[in-house]
Design an enzyme around this catalytic site. Structure first.
Site, PDB file in Angstrom:
ATOM      1  N   CYS A   2      -6.178  29.713 -11.887  1.00 35.44           N
ATOM      2  CA  CYS A   2      -6.723  28.777 -11.082  1.00 35.44           C
ATOM      3  C   CYS A   2      -6.599  27.516 -12.026  1.00 35.44           C
ATOM      4  CB  CYS A   2      -8.021  28.982 -10.388  1.00 35.44           C
ATOM      5  SG  CYS A   2      -8.117  30.332  -9.435  1.00 35.44           S
ATOM      6  N   TRP A  74      -6.015  29.802  -6.947  1.00 38.27           N
ATOM      7  CA  TRP A  74      -4.610  30.931  -6.962  1.00 38.27           C
ATOM      8  C   TRP A  74      -5.570  32.039  -6.447  1.00 38.27           C
ATOM      9  CZ3 TRP A  74       0.418  30.949  -6.442  1.00 38.27           C
ATOM     10  CH2 TRP A  74       0.960  32.043  -6.488  1.00 38.27           C
ATOM     11  N   GLY A 101     -10.616  33.267 -12.824  1.00 36.17           N
ATOM     12  CA  GLY A 101     -10.669  34.532 -13.627  1.00 36.17           C
ATOM     13  C   GLY A 101     -10.961  35.529 -12.434  1.00 36.17           C
ATOM     14  N   GLU A 487      18.907  44.176 -13.188  1.00 34.21           N
ATOM     15  CA  GLU A 487      17.913  42.750 -13.351  1.00 34.21           C
ATOM     16  C   GLU A 487      18.360  41.821 -14.325  1.00 34.21           C
ATOM     17  OE1 GLU A 487      15.957  41.375 -11.717  1.00 34.21           O
ATOM     18  OE2 GLU A 487      14.897  40.157 -13.237  1.00 34.21           O
ATOM     19  N   LYS A 491      19.411  37.954 -13.951  1.00 36.21           N
ATOM     20  CA  LYS A 491      18.776  36.806 -14.799  1.00 36.21           C
ATOM     21  C   LYS A 491      19.936  36.049 -15.330  1.00 36.21           C
ATOM     22  CE  LYS A 491      15.302  36.809 -13.612  1.00 36.21           C
ATOM     23  NZ  LYS A 491      15.296  37.626 -12.417  1.00 36.21           N
ATOM     24  N   GLU A 494      22.146  34.050 -12.467  1.00 34.91           N
ATOM     25  CA  GLU A 494      21.382  32.931 -11.718  1.00 34.91           C
ATOM     26  C   GLU A 494      20.969  31.794 -12.391  1.00 34.91           C
ATOM     27  OE1 GLU A 494      17.585  33.841  -9.874  1.00 34.91           O
ATOM     28  OE2 GLU A 494      17.126  35.331 -11.568  1.00 34.91           O
ATOM     29  N   HIS A 510      34.369  54.992 -14.093  1.00 36.45           N
ATOM     30  CA  HIS A 510      34.879  55.078 -12.540  1.00 36.45           C
ATOM     31  C   HIS A 510      35.459  53.424 -12.600  1.00 36.45           C
ATOM     32  CE1 HIS A 510      33.257  59.093 -12.114  1.00 36.45           C
ATOM     33  NE2 HIS A 510      32.313  58.609 -12.744  1.00 36.45           N
ATOM     34  N   LYS A 609      13.081  28.878  -4.976  1.00 32.04           N
ATOM     35  CA  LYS A 609      12.102  29.762  -5.286  1.00 32.04           C
ATOM     36  C   LYS A 609      12.023  30.944  -4.429  1.00 32.04           C
ATOM     37  CE  LYS A 609       9.414  32.090  -8.004  1.00 32.04           C
ATOM     38  NZ  LYS A 609      10.066  32.758  -9.007  1.00 32.04           N
TER      39      LYS A 609
HETATM   40  C1  AGP Z   1      14.866  36.536  -8.988  1.00 28.29           C
HETATM   41  O1  AGP Z   1      14.850  35.993 -10.276  1.00 28.29           O
HETATM   42  C2  AGP Z   1      14.947  35.337  -7.873  1.00 28.29           C
HETATM   43  N1  AGP Z   1      14.417  34.401  -7.995  1.00 28.29           N
HETATM   44  C3  AGP Z   1      15.218  36.180  -6.345  1.00 28.29           C
HETATM   45  O2  AGP Z   1      16.363  37.041  -6.555  1.00 28.29           O
HETATM   46  C4  AGP Z   1      13.907  36.718  -5.889  1.00 28.29           C
HETATM   47  O3  AGP Z   1      13.609  37.861  -6.593  1.00 28.29           O
HETATM   48  C5  AGP Z   1      14.317  37.190  -4.483  1.00 28.29           C
HETATM   49  O4  AGP Z   1      14.781  35.741  -3.608  1.00 28.29           O
HETATM   50  C6  AGP Z   1      13.123  37.423  -3.803  1.00 28.29           C
HETATM   51  O5  AGP Z   1      12.055  36.820  -3.804  1.00 28.29           O
HETATM   52  P1  AGP Z   1      10.512  37.407  -3.500  1.00 28.29           P
HETATM   53  O6  AGP Z   1      10.130  38.221  -4.484  1.00 28.29           O
HETATM   54  O7  AGP Z   1       9.867  36.293  -3.661  1.00 28.29           O
HETATM   55  O8  AGP Z   1      10.548  38.011  -1.974  1.00 28.29           O
END
Ligand code: AGP
Length: 614
Positions: A2, A74, A101, A487, A491, A494, A510, A609
């Site tokens: 927060c 938050w 907190g 993952e 990263k 993207e 394969h 986001k």
């Molecule tokens: C991950 O780095 C991306 N920003 C994206 O794949 C994200 O994880 C996905 O859109 C899911 O979002 P969420 O966790 O808010 O549901």
């Protein structure tokens, strides 16, 4: 996380606090509030929503006053609404508090205060704290500063608080443990805030409280710093700040993503705080405890998510099946919702989402509920759509994740899911008490081990420079680290726009091995625990085809170190906890490569986001 702001001085407090809260909204933005003392009364306004909404709500109160506190929330305890917003009054109305907190033992304190006649209007731990302070002040007949000190010695948790008494409006008492708190020192005025952004335009002289320190900020006086535990005098270390506003919001980091990568030790700790009780050999999670039979009697667990959250779900599949012996399937939410899946009321569906607003995941939940499944949500945003649609859930306490690329969301999701799997393993008896206790103890070492993994950052920057011009990359992992390979690839693609693919290491033969040549960097996760020897032979296959090998290894590794072009070490841990460590270097690699390529790291092209549309 927060944002807290306070002011005491010769200026009107209202505009300073409001503007300060706007600057702290990156720390939390689901509700906001302000309390001012106008010489007679404490005037308080608070509301669900953003600081802009608070400005409108504040039109209904007097905005006079040279002392005040403000908060942008938050949510961790209590959904975002007006009542749960800060500041909070004590029962008498004399005291008012803001808090960043988590007070872990607030329920037991609340029970005791209710016995003593206190009433509560909110679900928050903060309202309990201000009434504990009031009770101490009354029963011990002490001033506010001492009452705060005595009260804080009775609480367990993390806090940055500011509290003032309408009967003594020339001082604000502040205290810190685990959450940041800075005091800006001006000419005959003081500012209090979570970071310097609310006061940097007025003064660059600041004191940052250390953990377990408190201060009485009184007009016309020097700041008196005390140790909360024993009232010992602590000496303020006045710093002259050189940072500008933007640097402060990013905590001095160049990007929110890097800040959030470095927040992971704290975020993981905050996520298991109050839930992981290693000494008592307990895991306490209300959302599970109240629905245990659903999980214990489930035929299977279906995990639905998207993107990084889907990768966390894959890690959870390994953990649940390995530890709790519960069948798990992991589904892309977007596929699950349209393939007419077989779902029964003996299914438990776990929906994982940082934002709690991802349209496909929300739709998958609704479909599962229609067919009678029990839905458990793992979200980072309190009161989000997915959290509200779920039958029960557990929040990650990562704090706001601003960077589009999820980092601390991933590791805190795995933390919550690990706690869940552990609890079920213990309940099902697939885990002995000794194994359970050993696992909890090891989990508590993870924040420090993440700190250790972060120390490789300078080496990772050098390696990133070698591979920043690559056009294609391969990520390989086995077992628990196969999802981490996926993952890592996500990263990189993207935020740097380099094509990257994650694969189970054994899948090389394969098909993908046809791609290997001296232009193909291959990032291989080759930690000691988890099919090490098999990964070594995969590395040898790559090497014999001139592939470039960047290996994530357990510290002290020798065999892979001999073979790879570069190695990045992570501390040793249990096999099922390695994803929490092996993902760190891959996050940093993608970050540095993206920066070196001049990409917009926090807001990559074409991405949002939260994907709230199909
Ligand atoms: C991950 O780095 C991306 N920003 C994206 O794949 C994200 O994880 C996905 O859109 C899911 O979002 P969420 O966790 O808010 O549901």
């Amino acid at each position: 996380m927060c944002g807290i702001v306070g002011y005491i001085g010769h200026r009107d407090a209202f505009p300073i606090i409001i503007k300060g809260l706007q600057r702290l909204e990156y720390r939390g933005y689901d509700s906001a509030g302000i309390a001012l003392f106008d010489g007679t009364d404490i005037n308080l306004a608070k509301t669900k929503g953003k600081v802009e909404d608070l400005k409108n709500k504040s039109k209904s109160i007097s905005q006079e006053g040279k002392i005040g506190i403000g908060h942008t929330r938050w949510a961790t305890h209590g959904i975002p609404n007006d009542v749960n917003s800060h500041p909070h009054y004590s029962n008498s109305g004399d005291l008012v508090i803001i808090h960043n907190g988590i007070i872990e033992n607030y329920e037991s304190i609340k029970k005791e205060l209710i016995k003593r006649g206190y009433t509560f209007t909110s679900d928050t731990d903060t309202e309990v704290l201000v009434n504990l302070i009031e009770e101490v002040k009354k029963t011990e007949d002490v001033k506010l500063g001492q009452a705060v000190q005595i009260a804080l010695n009775q609480v367990v948790g993390a806090y940055a608080i500011a509290v003032f008494d309408r009967n003594k409006p020339d001082e604000i008492v502040v205290a810190k443990l685990g959450s940041p708190l800075a005091i800006g020192i001006g000419e005959d005025e003081f500012f209090i805030a979570s970071d310097a952004s609310p006061f940097i335009e007025f003064t660059n002289n600041a004191v940052y409280l250390e953990d377990e320190e408190m201060a009485i900020v009184r007009l016309g006086k020097e700041i008196k710093l005390r140790k909360i535990k024993n009232d010992a005098v602590a000496y303020p270390r006045i710093m002259e700040l050189q940072m500008n506003l933007e640097e402060i919001e990013k905590g001095g980091y160049d990007h929110f993503m890097l800040k959030e990568i470095y927040e992971q030790p704290r975020a993981i700790k905050d996520t298991y705080r109050g839930r992981l009780l290693a000494e008592q050999g307990l895991i306490r999670m209300a959302g599970i405890d109240q629905n245990l039979e659903k999980f214990m009697n489930a035929n299977r667990i279906i995990i639905v998510a998207c993107g990084t959250s889907w990768h966390a779900g894959l890690v959870a599949e390994y953990i649940f099946e390995d530890l709790a012996r519960i069948p798990v399937e992991v589904e892309y939410a977007s596929e699950f919702r349209y393939r007419n899946p077989v779902i029964t009321d003996k299914d438990v569906l776990i929906a994982i989402s940082q934002s709690g607003e991802t349209a496909d995941t929300l739709a998958a939940i609704k479909l599962a509920k229609e067919k009678g499944a029990f839905v458990f949500g793992v979200c980072n945003v309190v009161g989000s759509s997915i959290a509200r649609e779920s039958d029960a859930g557990a929040y990650t306490h990562a704090g706001p994740e601003i960077g589009v690329a999820s980092t601390k969301a991933f590791t805190t999701q795995i933390t919550v899911l690990t706690l869940l799997a552990l609890k079920l393993a213990k309940e099902k008896g697939t885990f002995s008490q000794t194994q359970f206790h050993e696992f909890l103890t090891e989990l508590e070492t993870i924040p420090n081990k993440v700190e250790k993994a972060l120390e490789s950052n300078p080496l990772i920057e050098i390696i990133s420079d070698v591979y920043k011009e690559s056009t294609n990359c391969l990520y390989l992992g086995r077992g628990y680290n196969f999802p981490v390979a996926l993952e890592g690839a996500l990263k990189l693609k993207e935020i740097s726009y380099i094509h990257a693919e994650g694969y189970p290491a054994a899948e090389m033969k394969h098909g993908p091995i046809a791609l290997i040549d001296d232009q193909m960097p291959v990032f291989v996760i080759a930690t000691k625990k988890g099919h090490y020897e098999k990964v070594v032979s995969n590395i040898q296959e790559i090497k014999s085809r001139k592939g470039k090998i960047i290996a994530i290894v357990t510290e002290g590794d020798e065999q892979v170190t001999e073979l790879a072009d570069h190695v990045i070490e992570v501390p040793e841990t249990l096999e099922s906890l390695t994803p929490l460590l092996t993902t760190i270097p891959l996050q940093l690699l993608s970050y540095h490569i993206a920066v070196m390529r001049g990409c917009n790291v926090d807001q990559p092209r074409n991405l949002a986001k939260s994907v709230t549309v199909e």
